[in-house]
Scaffold this active site. Sequence first.
Site, PDB file in Angstrom:
ATOM      1  N   LYS A  13       0.616  -0.943   0.030  1.00  0.00           N
ATOM      2  CA  LYS A  13       0.107  -0.188  -0.415  1.00  0.00           C
ATOM      3  C   LYS A  13       0.889   1.209  -0.033  1.00  0.00           C
ATOM      4  O   LYS A  13       0.703   1.728  -0.628  1.00  0.00           O
ATOM      5  CB  LYS A  13      -0.924   0.325   1.505  1.00  0.00           C
ATOM      6  CG  LYS A  13      -2.416  -1.002   1.308  1.00  0.00           C
ATOM      7  CD  LYS A  13      -2.489  -1.043   2.005  1.00  0.00           C
ATOM      8  CE  LYS A  13      -2.641  -0.655   3.481  1.00  0.00           C
ATOM      9  NZ  LYS A  13      -1.917  -2.006   4.354  1.00  0.00           N
ATOM     10  N   ARG A  88     -10.406   1.426   8.743  1.00  0.00           N
ATOM     11  CA  ARG A  88     -10.018   0.006   9.068  1.00  0.00           C
ATOM     12  C   ARG A  88     -10.726  -1.624   9.728  1.00  0.00           C
ATOM     13  O   ARG A  88     -10.681  -2.346   9.755  1.00  0.00           O
ATOM     14  CB  ARG A  88      -8.506  -0.227   9.400  1.00  0.00           C
ATOM     15  CG  ARG A  88      -7.419  -0.804   9.022  1.00  0.00           C
ATOM     16  CD  ARG A  88      -6.267  -0.712   9.820  1.00  0.00           C
ATOM     17  NE  ARG A  88      -4.809  -1.167   9.864  1.00  0.00           N
ATOM     18  CZ  ARG A  88      -3.934  -0.812   8.495  1.00  0.00           C
ATOM     19  NH1 ARG A  88      -3.986   0.411   8.422  1.00  0.00           N
ATOM     20  NH2 ARG A  88      -3.348  -1.330   9.389  1.00  0.00           N
ATOM     21  N   ARG A 127      11.032  -6.968   4.976  1.00  0.00           N
ATOM     22  CA  ARG A 127      10.692  -5.439   5.095  1.00  0.00           C
ATOM     23  C   ARG A 127      11.818  -4.896   6.007  1.00  0.00           C
ATOM     24  O   ARG A 127      12.048  -4.878   7.769  1.00  0.00           O
ATOM     25  CB  ARG A 127       9.464  -4.800   5.443  1.00  0.00           C
ATOM     26  CG  ARG A 127       9.302  -3.239   5.557  1.00  0.00           C
ATOM     27  CD  ARG A 127       7.845  -2.789   5.204  1.00  0.00           C
ATOM     28  NE  ARG A 127       7.079  -3.733   6.709  1.00  0.00           N
ATOM     29  CZ  ARG A 127       6.121  -3.051   6.648  1.00  0.00           C
ATOM     30  NH1 ARG A 127       4.955  -2.173   5.443  1.00  0.00           N
ATOM     31  NH2 ARG A 127       4.936  -3.181   7.123  1.00  0.00           N
ATOM     32  N   ARG A 160      10.824  -3.224  11.149  1.00  0.00           N
ATOM     33  CA  ARG A 160       9.549  -2.497  12.029  1.00  0.00           C
ATOM     34  C   ARG A 160       9.237  -2.981  13.569  1.00  0.00           C
ATOM     35  O   ARG A 160       9.332  -4.735  12.727  1.00  0.00           O
ATOM     36  CB  ARG A 160       8.387  -2.532  11.226  1.00  0.00           C
ATOM     37  CG  ARG A 160       7.976  -0.986  11.006  1.00  0.00           C
ATOM     38  CD  ARG A 160       7.183  -0.662   9.386  1.00  0.00           C
ATOM     39  NE  ARG A 160       5.844  -1.298  10.191  1.00  0.00           N
ATOM     40  CZ  ARG A 160       4.668  -0.828   9.827  1.00  0.00           C
ATOM     41  NH1 ARG A 160       4.814  -0.357   8.529  1.00  0.00           N
ATOM     42  NH2 ARG A 160       3.563  -1.277   9.790  1.00  0.00           N
ATOM     43  N   ARG A 171      -1.554  -8.988  12.441  1.00  0.00           N
ATOM     44  CA  ARG A 171      -2.078  -8.596  11.870  1.00  0.00           C
ATOM     45  C   ARG A 171      -3.115  -9.031  10.576  1.00  0.00           C
ATOM     46  O   ARG A 171      -4.068  -8.177  10.765  1.00  0.00           O
ATOM     47  CB  ARG A 171      -1.172  -7.547  11.113  1.00  0.00           C
ATOM     48  CG  ARG A 171      -0.885  -6.666  12.596  1.00  0.00           C
ATOM     49  CD  ARG A 171       1.324  -6.570  11.944  1.00  0.00           C
ATOM     50  NE  ARG A 171       0.983  -4.991  11.474  1.00  0.00           N
ATOM     51  CZ  ARG A 171       2.493  -5.031   9.838  1.00  0.00           C
ATOM     52  NH1 ARG A 171       3.410  -5.571  10.126  1.00  0.00           N
ATOM     53  NH2 ARG A 171       2.043  -3.718   9.502  1.00  0.00           N
TER      54      ARG A 171
HETATM   55  P1  AMP Z   1       0.053   0.236   8.677  1.00  0.00           P
HETATM   56  O1  AMP Z   1       1.427   0.758   8.746  1.00  0.00           O
HETATM   57  O2  AMP Z   1      -1.354   1.292   8.556  1.00  0.00           O
HETATM   58  O3  AMP Z   1      -0.129  -1.432   8.729  1.00  0.00           O
HETATM   59  O4  AMP Z   1      -0.101   0.448  10.269  1.00  0.00           O
HETATM   60  C1  AMP Z   1       0.550  -0.265  11.801  1.00  0.00           C
HETATM   61  C2  AMP Z   1      -0.451  -0.187  12.407  1.00  0.00           C
HETATM   62  O5  AMP Z   1      -1.146   1.221  13.331  1.00  0.00           O
HETATM   63  C3  AMP Z   1      -1.669  -0.667  12.831  1.00  0.00           C
HETATM   64  O6  AMP Z   1      -1.150  -2.284  12.563  1.00  0.00           O
HETATM   65  C4  AMP Z   1      -2.484  -0.569  13.969  1.00  0.00           C
HETATM   66  O7  AMP Z   1      -2.429  -1.161  15.091  1.00  0.00           O
HETATM   67  C5  AMP Z   1      -2.158   1.228  13.742  1.00  0.00           C
HETATM   68  N1  AMP Z   1      -3.501   1.832  12.969  1.00  0.00           N
HETATM   69  C6  AMP Z   1      -2.719   2.327  11.360  1.00  0.00           C
HETATM   70  N2  AMP Z   1      -4.225   3.125  10.999  1.00  0.00           N
HETATM   71  C7  AMP Z   1      -5.160   2.493  11.938  1.00  0.00           C
HETATM   72  C8  AMP Z   1      -6.195   2.173  12.114  1.00  0.00           C
HETATM   73  N3  AMP Z   1      -6.995   2.896  10.899  1.00  0.00           N
HETATM   74  N4  AMP Z   1      -7.567   1.616  12.808  1.00  0.00           N
HETATM   75  C9  AMP Z   1      -7.040   1.585  14.088  1.00  0.00           C
HETATM   76  N5  AMP Z   1      -4.983   0.997  13.953  1.00  0.00           N
HETATM   77  C10 AMP Z   1      -4.390   1.273  12.997  1.00  0.00           C
END
Ligand code: AMP
Length: 216
Positions: A13, A88, A127, A160, A171
Amino acid sequence: MNLILMGPPGAGKGTQAENICIKYHIPQISTGDMLREARKEQTKLGKEAESFMVAGKLVPDEVVIGIVDERLAKSDCQNGFLLDGFPRTVPQADSLAQILTRRNKKIEAVVSLDVPDTLVIERLCGRRVCGDCGASYHVAFAPSKKEDVCDKCSGGLIQRKDDSEVTIKERLRVYRDQTQPLISYYQQKGLLKAIDGTGTVKEIGERIGKALEAVV
Ligand code: AMP
């Protein structure tokens, strides 16, 4: 153009979002990036989000909805935006619709990247991200020129915390349970553009470009 980019963790993404935003001159609004930034700065929001993120869980809806509402109010979102990693959950999608209605706006397309779990695990385990500028690499598929050094800013590359295999599996489970229902949610609204997320960055980008041609 007002867009949402969806897909499981590791679907690519971030990379695709960057290219779409350059092409359409719109800002990328990544809730994951905003939350990571808040954690780095150790703000109240960052401290609140930390334990959820490390465990691979979602940060509570009201917290994320608040930061997106604030971000969408900024002037650079007037001519469009791309939401990356938000919504989400169904309550987040409902709140987004309310926020946009209040501002006389609506989502024009939802791009959903389809990637099988095996590939997601392979992509995320390899990654590496720059600790300074956030640029993303992959040890096998997109390595930096010099090992563990960012090509863009010479910062150190790190893994990360939530890219460990145990957290990745959590996740993915969270994605299936809480986020996947949004695919039919947006399909019913006639907004969904389902894209095959396998192949090279260029191939996936071309598929997205074609799907969005009909929208612009
Ligand atoms: P990402 O980089 O988008 O994979 O987000 C990393 C982490 O941030 C996720 O595993 C969640 O813990 C938190 N996070 C990001 N976006 C959201 C969202 N829209 N709702 C809830 N938690 C989020």
